[in-house]
Design a protein around this motif. Structure first.
Motif, PDB file in Angstrom:
ATOM      1  N   LEU A  98     -15.651   3.880  -7.257  1.00  0.00           N
ATOM      2  CA  LEU A  98     -15.466   5.101  -8.045  1.00  0.00           C
ATOM      3  C   LEU A  98     -14.252   5.883  -7.543  1.00  0.00           C
ATOM      4  O   LEU A  98     -13.511   6.484  -8.317  1.00  0.00           O
ATOM      5  CB  LEU A  98     -16.719   5.976  -7.970  1.00  0.00           C
ATOM      6  CG  LEU A  98     -17.964   5.390  -8.644  1.00  0.00           C
ATOM      7  CD1 LEU A  98     -19.131   6.358  -8.540  1.00  0.00           C
ATOM      8  CD2 LEU A  98     -17.684   5.079 -10.109  1.00  0.00           C
ATOM      9  N   GLU A  99     -14.060   5.860  -6.226  1.00  0.00           N
ATOM     10  CA  GLU A  99     -12.883   6.539  -5.664  1.00  0.00           C
ATOM     11  C   GLU A  99     -11.605   5.880  -6.209  1.00  0.00           C
ATOM     12  O   GLU A  99     -10.659   6.549  -6.625  1.00  0.00           O
ATOM     13  CB  GLU A  99     -12.922   6.421  -4.135  1.00  0.00           C
ATOM     14  CG  GLU A  99     -11.792   7.167  -3.444  1.00  0.00           C
ATOM     15  CD  GLU A  99     -11.627   6.740  -1.987  1.00  0.00           C
ATOM     16  OE1 GLU A  99     -12.555   6.125  -1.429  1.00  0.00           O
ATOM     17  OE2 GLU A  99     -10.548   7.013  -1.427  1.00  0.00           O
ATOM     18  N   ARG A 100     -11.621   4.538  -6.252  1.00  0.00           N
ATOM     19  CA  ARG A 100     -10.473   3.805  -6.785  1.00  0.00           C
ATOM     20  C   ARG A 100     -10.228   4.176  -8.245  1.00  0.00           C
ATOM     21  O   ARG A 100      -9.107   4.476  -8.660  1.00  0.00           O
ATOM     22  CB  ARG A 100     -10.749   2.297  -6.670  1.00  0.00           C
ATOM     23  CG  ARG A 100      -9.674   1.424  -7.301  1.00  0.00           C
ATOM     24  CD  ARG A 100     -10.205   0.029  -7.571  1.00  0.00           C
ATOM     25  NE  ARG A 100     -11.371   0.082  -8.450  1.00  0.00           N
ATOM     26  CZ  ARG A 100     -12.298  -0.845  -8.512  1.00  0.00           C
ATOM     27  NH1 ARG A 100     -12.216  -1.911  -7.759  1.00  0.00           N
ATOM     28  NH2 ARG A 100     -13.334  -0.711  -9.328  1.00  0.00           N
ATOM     29  N   ASN A 101     -11.305   4.201  -9.024  1.00  0.00           N
ATOM     30  CA  ASN A 101     -11.150   4.502 -10.449  1.00  0.00           C
ATOM     31  C   ASN A 101     -10.673   5.928 -10.673  1.00  0.00           C
ATOM     32  O   ASN A 101      -9.904   6.195 -11.590  1.00  0.00           O
ATOM     33  CB  ASN A 101     -12.471   4.246 -11.184  1.00  0.00           C
ATOM     34  CG  ASN A 101     -12.814   2.765 -11.227  1.00  0.00           C
ATOM     35  OD1 ASN A 101     -12.110   1.943 -10.621  1.00  0.00           O
ATOM     36  ND2 ASN A 101     -13.867   2.415 -11.924  1.00  0.00           N
ATOM     37  N   GLN A 102     -11.105   6.851  -9.807  1.00  0.00           N
ATOM     38  CA  GLN A 102     -10.654   8.233  -9.937  1.00  0.00           C
ATOM     39  C   GLN A 102      -9.147   8.313  -9.670  1.00  0.00           C
ATOM     40  O   GLN A 102      -8.403   9.005 -10.375  1.00  0.00           O
ATOM     41  CB  GLN A 102     -11.421   9.133  -8.956  1.00  0.00           C
ATOM     42  CG  GLN A 102     -11.104  10.622  -9.091  1.00  0.00           C
ATOM     43  CD  GLN A 102     -11.353  11.140 -10.513  1.00  0.00           C
ATOM     44  OE1 GLN A 102     -12.438  10.962 -11.058  1.00  0.00           O
ATOM     45  NE2 GLN A 102     -10.335  11.737 -11.134  1.00  0.00           N
ATOM     46  N   ILE A 137      -1.870   1.155  -3.956  1.00  0.00           N
ATOM     47  CA  ILE A 137      -1.776  -0.288  -3.679  1.00  0.00           C
ATOM     48  C   ILE A 137      -2.148  -0.577  -2.225  1.00  0.00           C
ATOM     49  O   ILE A 137      -2.831  -1.555  -1.919  1.00  0.00           O
ATOM     50  CB  ILE A 137      -0.368  -0.820  -4.012  1.00  0.00           C
ATOM     51  CG1 ILE A 137      -0.159  -0.763  -5.529  1.00  0.00           C
ATOM     52  CG2 ILE A 137      -0.172  -2.247  -3.504  1.00  0.00           C
ATOM     53  CD1 ILE A 137       1.232  -1.153  -5.986  1.00  0.00           C
ATOM     54  N   GLU A 138      -1.705   0.323  -1.353  1.00  0.00           N
ATOM     55  CA  GLU A 138      -2.016   0.138   0.070  1.00  0.00           C
ATOM     56  C   GLU A 138      -3.525   0.107   0.285  1.00  0.00           C
ATOM     57  O   GLU A 138      -4.062  -0.659   1.068  1.00  0.00           O
ATOM     58  CB  GLU A 138      -1.419   1.310   0.848  1.00  0.00           C
ATOM     59  CG  GLU A 138      -1.195   0.986   2.320  1.00  0.00           C
ATOM     60  CD  GLU A 138      -0.440   2.134   2.981  1.00  0.00           C
ATOM     61  OE1 GLU A 138      -1.003   2.708   3.900  1.00  0.00           O
ATOM     62  OE2 GLU A 138       0.674   2.460   2.521  1.00  0.00           O
ATOM     63  N   LYS A 139      -4.215   0.958  -0.458  1.00  0.00           N
ATOM     64  CA  LYS A 139      -5.659   1.058  -0.271  1.00  0.00           C
ATOM     65  C   LYS A 139      -6.449   0.022  -1.079  1.00  0.00           C
ATOM     66  O   LYS A 139      -7.394  -0.584  -0.573  1.00  0.00           O
ATOM     67  CB  LYS A 139      -6.121   2.463  -0.680  1.00  0.00           C
ATOM     68  CG  LYS A 139      -7.501   2.798  -0.192  1.00  0.00           C
ATOM     69  CD  LYS A 139      -7.711   4.290  -0.120  1.00  0.00           C
ATOM     70  CE  LYS A 139      -9.040   4.571   0.560  1.00  0.00           C
ATOM     71  NZ  LYS A 139      -9.358   5.967   0.611  1.00  0.00           N
ATOM     72  N   PHE A 140      -6.043  -0.175  -2.327  1.00  0.00           N
ATOM     73  CA  PHE A 140      -6.872  -1.026  -3.201  1.00  0.00           C
ATOM     74  C   PHE A 140      -6.145  -2.254  -3.741  1.00  0.00           C
ATOM     75  O   PHE A 140      -6.716  -3.012  -4.526  1.00  0.00           O
ATOM     76  CB  PHE A 140      -7.398  -0.202  -4.387  1.00  0.00           C
ATOM     77  CG  PHE A 140      -8.340   0.899  -3.970  1.00  0.00           C
ATOM     78  CD1 PHE A 140      -9.604   0.593  -3.472  1.00  0.00           C
ATOM     79  CD2 PHE A 140      -7.964   2.220  -4.045  1.00  0.00           C
ATOM     80  CE1 PHE A 140     -10.477   1.596  -3.083  1.00  0.00           C
ATOM     81  CE2 PHE A 140      -8.830   3.236  -3.650  1.00  0.00           C
ATOM     82  CZ  PHE A 140     -10.079   2.922  -3.164  1.00  0.00           C
ATOM     83  N   GLY A 141      -4.879  -2.453  -3.371  1.00  0.00           N
ATOM     84  CA  GLY A 141      -4.135  -3.583  -3.912  1.00  0.00           C
ATOM     85  C   GLY A 141      -3.592  -3.249  -5.289  1.00  0.00           C
ATOM     86  O   GLY A 141      -3.797  -2.148  -5.802  1.00  0.00           O
ATOM     87  N   GLY A 187      -5.635  -7.153  -2.414  1.00  0.00           N
ATOM     88  CA  GLY A 187      -4.682  -8.233  -2.664  1.00  0.00           C
ATOM     89  C   GLY A 187      -3.504  -7.723  -3.481  1.00  0.00           C
ATOM     90  O   GLY A 187      -3.650  -6.847  -4.331  1.00  0.00           O
ATOM     91  N   THR A 188      -2.306  -8.247  -3.227  1.00  0.00           N
ATOM     92  CA  THR A 188      -1.122  -7.765  -3.944  1.00  0.00           C
ATOM     93  C   THR A 188      -0.246  -8.913  -4.420  1.00  0.00           C
ATOM     94  O   THR A 188       0.811  -8.685  -4.988  1.00  0.00           O
ATOM     95  CB  THR A 188      -0.253  -6.873  -3.034  1.00  0.00           C
ATOM     96  OG1 THR A 188       0.080  -7.631  -1.872  1.00  0.00           O
ATOM     97  CG2 THR A 188      -0.955  -5.601  -2.648  1.00  0.00           C
ATOM     98  N   ILE A 209     -16.304  -4.488  -1.700  1.00  0.00           N
ATOM     99  CA  ILE A 209     -14.954  -3.950  -1.541  1.00  0.00           C
ATOM    100  C   ILE A 209     -14.471  -4.252  -0.113  1.00  0.00           C
ATOM    101  O   ILE A 209     -13.355  -4.731   0.089  1.00  0.00           O
ATOM    102  CB  ILE A 209     -14.948  -2.423  -1.797  1.00  0.00           C
ATOM    103  CG1 ILE A 209     -15.405  -2.134  -3.228  1.00  0.00           C
ATOM    104  CG2 ILE A 209     -13.605  -1.809  -1.467  1.00  0.00           C
ATOM    105  CD1 ILE A 209     -14.333  -2.007  -4.271  1.00  0.00           C
ATOM    106  N   TYR A 210     -15.338  -3.984   0.860  1.00  0.00           N
ATOM    107  CA  TYR A 210     -14.951  -4.251   2.256  1.00  0.00           C
ATOM    108  C   TYR A 210     -14.721  -5.745   2.469  1.00  0.00           C
ATOM    109  O   TYR A 210     -13.768  -6.150   3.130  1.00  0.00           O
ATOM    110  CB  TYR A 210     -16.031  -3.747   3.218  1.00  0.00           C
ATOM    111  CG  TYR A 210     -16.155  -2.244   3.242  1.00  0.00           C
ATOM    112  CD1 TYR A 210     -15.077  -1.443   3.641  1.00  0.00           C
ATOM    113  CD2 TYR A 210     -17.333  -1.605   2.873  1.00  0.00           C
ATOM    114  CE1 TYR A 210     -15.174  -0.061   3.649  1.00  0.00           C
ATOM    115  CE2 TYR A 210     -17.442  -0.223   2.887  1.00  0.00           C
ATOM    116  CZ  TYR A 210     -16.360   0.549   3.268  1.00  0.00           C
ATOM    117  OH  TYR A 210     -16.456   1.908   3.273  1.00  0.00           O
TER     118      TYR A 210
END
Lengths: 150, 732
Positions: B431-435, B474-478, B487-488, B558-559
């Protein structure tokens, strides 16, 4: 068994095991349902039934050949809700005559021998339904369609 | 038709009406064994209940939504939850209720009762159902007793019981349940005795705890253990344990409390008492002509038999090994609390640190040989965490189910999943990512130039505020191009991310999908108001545990994804070196090592064949309506977007319906755009269902072959109330 084979088998079983079905026709948009004794062909492409030519259903299908038929395996028990299989058949109806009628009458009377006098009466028509689609319902709400190119 | 029998009324032909447990008690009563005051509810009482208002067919409708063998354990749990709920909501019909009330009051005169299951099909199968059905101790008041009888009846349909019956080939349609009503004997010492040691036929085994037997049977209190010689009736050994707790009657039910200091210092039985218990077991063995497993309790110095059954573990069969697994589907609060501590305080920090350490390591400076070693090391690390995921994190999901049952028992809501409203809106990583994505989309929407830049695919200003935020994301979630978070390197650029941001920017209405906290606070308040004192504390603890369990159900992936991303980074570096060396035509032994590592770890092999047989000359099949499990209430209609490969996600359009094989949290960034979710995997606790609930989207799970039967662009309707998906046929 693939979906396809599974569906065809269940429809075939129903056509073989059920003797009666409900036929839907209409007159000027007014739907009309009637019970028929039917026989289905092994290749699933046609269904036949016999009716006097004086009936409403015969008048209706003569005016508009589009019909629907409901065939199902329910036993009028609670368990029908999870066990019964039901098929709605969509197709076009037409009276058969000549050699085709003689062939099919044999098939029909093998399944319904008690209807011999009725089926061979000169006032009765043998009606062929050329099937376009089977809509099969099982597990209460699971619906799959089988379409046929005729 | 007999609804109730007393032990002395039982005749041999009643055996299949009261089950083997009750029948054994009736024989013991007849032979003068000291058993507590007892009545048996026959299966006729159960049948009178389930036949009222078509309950039997409702159960079978639930169980036949799809083929049982096609259901995952989570779906079976959902089925069991719904069936349990039907039982809880259904009142016992009046004639039966009046009859039971009168008989119970007359016989027990207000005493607290133990209410135990006695399933006749234990006899039919020759298998033990021990532990699979519910039993309750210290139940007071006729209304509560009738309530608990329903709970014992419904335990016939628990997930563990259903799975076990399926396993041993019993016809679930014919299952019935009898019940043993027994005065609760508040023994100060209790235990079990095996008249013959399953592993040594010359020995007798006794296990004993202070307090009620519940502590021992549920595995909550460790027992002292005696081994006796069967012939000489002498004690061969006594294993003393640290006695810390005991299970004692509470106001309603039982509770585990610290054992008083003086009792903790001495064993619950003397050697003489152990021999008395051994004698009791021999008497039972003589009566039943087979080695027995006898549950007993001692009140003051009087020894009572609670139940006796043949020992079924003399030669453990495969089936019984599996029963242990089915039993493990139910975790105790204590077990889950311990698991929570391990996960939150040890495993999650370790996972985060592992991912961070790996990310900080510069693999470009490693020699080819070192890189090959590093890829192997990272593969092992990843494998270790995958195993940990299955062994620790998955069982922890039981925290949600435990709370669900607790909530439903207390609140009897109309919706058996109402408890989920207390769990959503937790702080989940997805949810943090989506926000963050929503924030980025808002920046695009407000900056016309930026929007046009993204549309045209032009290069972004490097040091703009937007670029800075994108880099942080990107650093946090790719960049979302990989099937793992962080992943990137799966796509050549950030286009997948930008495509989605553009779609979100152009369709601001989609952002309003995010559901506001419903009446969660009111629900929570009402729930807590049901309890007082220690029960209130228990309810609070369980809710807290469930929230943690629910959050982790999503976060753990996620982890885990972040660690896998680091493995993939190393594999990518290795691949690039091999390719460049092949281009140059150079060859070294170190490079062979790298090649072999890449070959051995190759991803993507063994994928499912994505076709389905649907056509034959002249025939064609189409799905019209598919039945799954209702996993998120609501109704929506839209175009299907079928996800077969991770990169399909980048084409996701606003208000489409996500159709996939199995959603994982590394995919759920498209949910803010989605109008509904359909998944092949079934269950309320799968990620698709969790995230759909968070966004208030209709969700149907457990549709077999969903991604094969539905095609991208199909007009579909998702009925999340009934668990039905309808596919429109344009020409019909």
């Amino acid at each position: 068994m693939t979906h396809y084979e599974d569906i065809k088998k269940q429809i075939r079983d129903l056509l073989i095991n059920q003797k009666l079905a409900v036929l839907s026709t209409h007159h000027s948009g007014q739907p009309y349902a009637s019970l028929i004794a039917f026989v289905g062909k092994e290749d699933l492409k046609e269904i036949y039934f016999v009716t006097p030519r004086t009936t409403r259903k015969f008048a209706n299908l003569s005016a508009d050949s589009r019909v629907a038929i409901l065939i199902n395996s329910s036993l009028n028990m609670d368990s029908d809700f999870h066990e019964a299989v039901s098929v709605t058949v969509l197709g076009n109806a037409k009276e058969t005559n000549g050699a085709e009628k003689d062939d099919i009458l044999g098939l029909y009377l093998t399944k319904h021998p008690y209807l011999e006098a009725f089926a061979t009466s000169p006032t009765c028509a043998l009606v062929k339904i050329t099937i376009k689609t089977y809509v099969m319902v099982r597990n209460f709400q699971h619906v799959m369609e089988l379409h046929i190119d005729q | 038709m007999n609804w109730i029998l007393s032990p002395l009324e039982v005749k041999p032909d009643h055996r299949n009406r009261i089950g083997p447990k009750a029948y054994a008690l009736s024989l013991m009563a007849r032979e003068g064994f000291n058993i507590p005051d007892t009545l048996f509810l026959t299966v006729d009482a159960y049948n009178a209940f389930v036949n009222a208002a078509g309950l039997r067919e409702r159960i079978l409708l639930e169980l036949n939504r799809k083929k049982f063998k096609d259901m995952r354990w989570e779906e079976i749990w959902d089925c069991a939850t719904r069936i349990r709920h039907i039982f809880l909501k259904k009142q016992i019909p009046d004639p039966l209720k009046s009859y039971l009330t009168e008989k119970i009051q007359l016989r027990f005169k207000g005493k607290a009762l133990a209410i135990r299951s006695s399933a006749p099909d234990e006899d039919a199968s020759g298998s033990s159902f021990a532990g699979l059905h519910e039993s309750f101790v210290n139940v007071r008041g006729t209304s509560s007793i009738l309530d608990h009888i329903r709970l014992v009846w419904t335990s016939l349909w628990s997930d563990a019981a259903l799975l076990y019956r399926q396993e041993i080939g019993l016809d679930v349609d014919k299952s019935e349940m009898a019940v043993v009503l027994q005065e609760t004997v508040t023994g100060n010492r209790s235990g079990v005795v095996f008249s013959q040691n399953p592993n040594d036929e010359t020995q007798v085994i006794i296990e004993s705890v202070y307090g009620l037997n519940q502590g021992l049977v549920d595995g909550m209190v460790e027992p002292d253990r005696w081994v006796l010689d069967r012939d000489k009736k002498t004690v061969l050994s006594h294993k003393s344990v640290q006695r810390k707790h005991w299970m004692i009657p509470s106001e309603t039910g039982v509770e585990m409390t610290p054992l008083p200091e003086d009792l903790s210092r001495r064993p619950p039985l003397s050697s003489e008492e152990a021999i008395d218990i051994c004698e009791l077991a021999f008497q039972a063995e003589t009566l039943f002509k087979a080695p027995q497993d006898v549950e007993w309790t001692m009140k003051k110095d009087a020894l009572y038999v609670l139940q006796s059954r043949p020992i079924t573990t003399l030669s453990p069969s495969e089936t019984e090994d599996k029963r242990a697994w089915y039993l493990s589907l139910h975790r105790s609060v204590e077990n889950l609390k311990a698991l929570r501590t391990t996960i939150e305080e040890t495993l999650i920090p370790e996972m985060a640190k592992t991912a961070k350490d790996l990310a900080e390591q510069d693999i470009t400076v490693l020699s080819d040989r070192e890189l090959a070693g590093e890829v192997r090391r990272r593969w092992k690390i990843n494998q270790h965490w995958v195993n940990t995921y299955w062994e620790e994190f998955i069982p922890y999901a039981h925290g949600v189910r435990l709370f669900g049952q607790y909530y439903n028992d207390a609140m009897r809501p109309d919706d058996p999943y109402a408890f989920m409203n207390l769990l959503t809106q937790t702080k989940m990583a997805s949810l943090e990512r989506n926000q963050l994505m929503e924030d980025l989309a808002a920046m695009v929407r407000e900056d016309r130039q930026l929007l046009e830049c993204l549309k045209s695919g032009a290069v972004l200003e490097r040091d703009s505020k937007f670029s800075e935020k994108v880099n942080q994301f990107i650093e946090k979630f790719g960049d979302l191009s990989c099937a793992v978070t962080g992943g990137t390197d799966c796509a050549t650029d950030t286009r997948p991310l930008f495509k989605l941001l553009l779609e979100m920017a152009i369709n601001p209405s989609s952002l309003a999908f995010r559901k506001q906290p419903r009446n969660a606070l009111t629900l929570q308040q009402r729930f807590f108001e049901r309890f007082q004192g220690s029960k209130r504390k228990e309810a609070e603890e369980l809710l807290d545990l469930a929230r943690s369990s629910y959050r982790l159900r999503d976060d753990d992936n996620i982890y885990l994804g972040k660690i896998e991303a680091q493995l993939l980074n190393a594999v990518k570096e290795a691949k690039s070196r091999v390719e460049s060396s092949e281009r140059r035509g150079t060859h070294t032994s170190e490079l062979d090592d790298l090649k072999s590592v890449i070959h051995n770890l190759d991803y993507g092999n063994g994928k499912r064949e994505l076709t389905i047989s649907s056509n034959e000359y002249g025939f064609k099949i189409n799905p019209r309506q598919l039945v799954g499990q209702p996993a998120g209430p609501g109704l929506s209609r839209g175009k299907a977007r079928v996800i077969r490969h991770h990169l399909d996600l980048q084409d996701f359009k606003n208000a489409e319906i996500l159709v996939c094989d199995s959603v994982d949290p590394n995919m759920t960034f498209v949910i803010p755009l989605a109008a509904g979710v359909i998944e092949r995997r079934g269950g309320m606790l799968i990620h698709g269902a969790i995230i759909a609930r968070e966004y208030g989207l209709p969700c149907v799970t457990g549709i077999p072959d969903a991604t094969l039967l539905i095609h991208t662009g199909d007009d579909i309707t998702v009925d999340g109330f009934l668990g039905i998906v309808t596919i429109s046929q344009k020409d019909r």
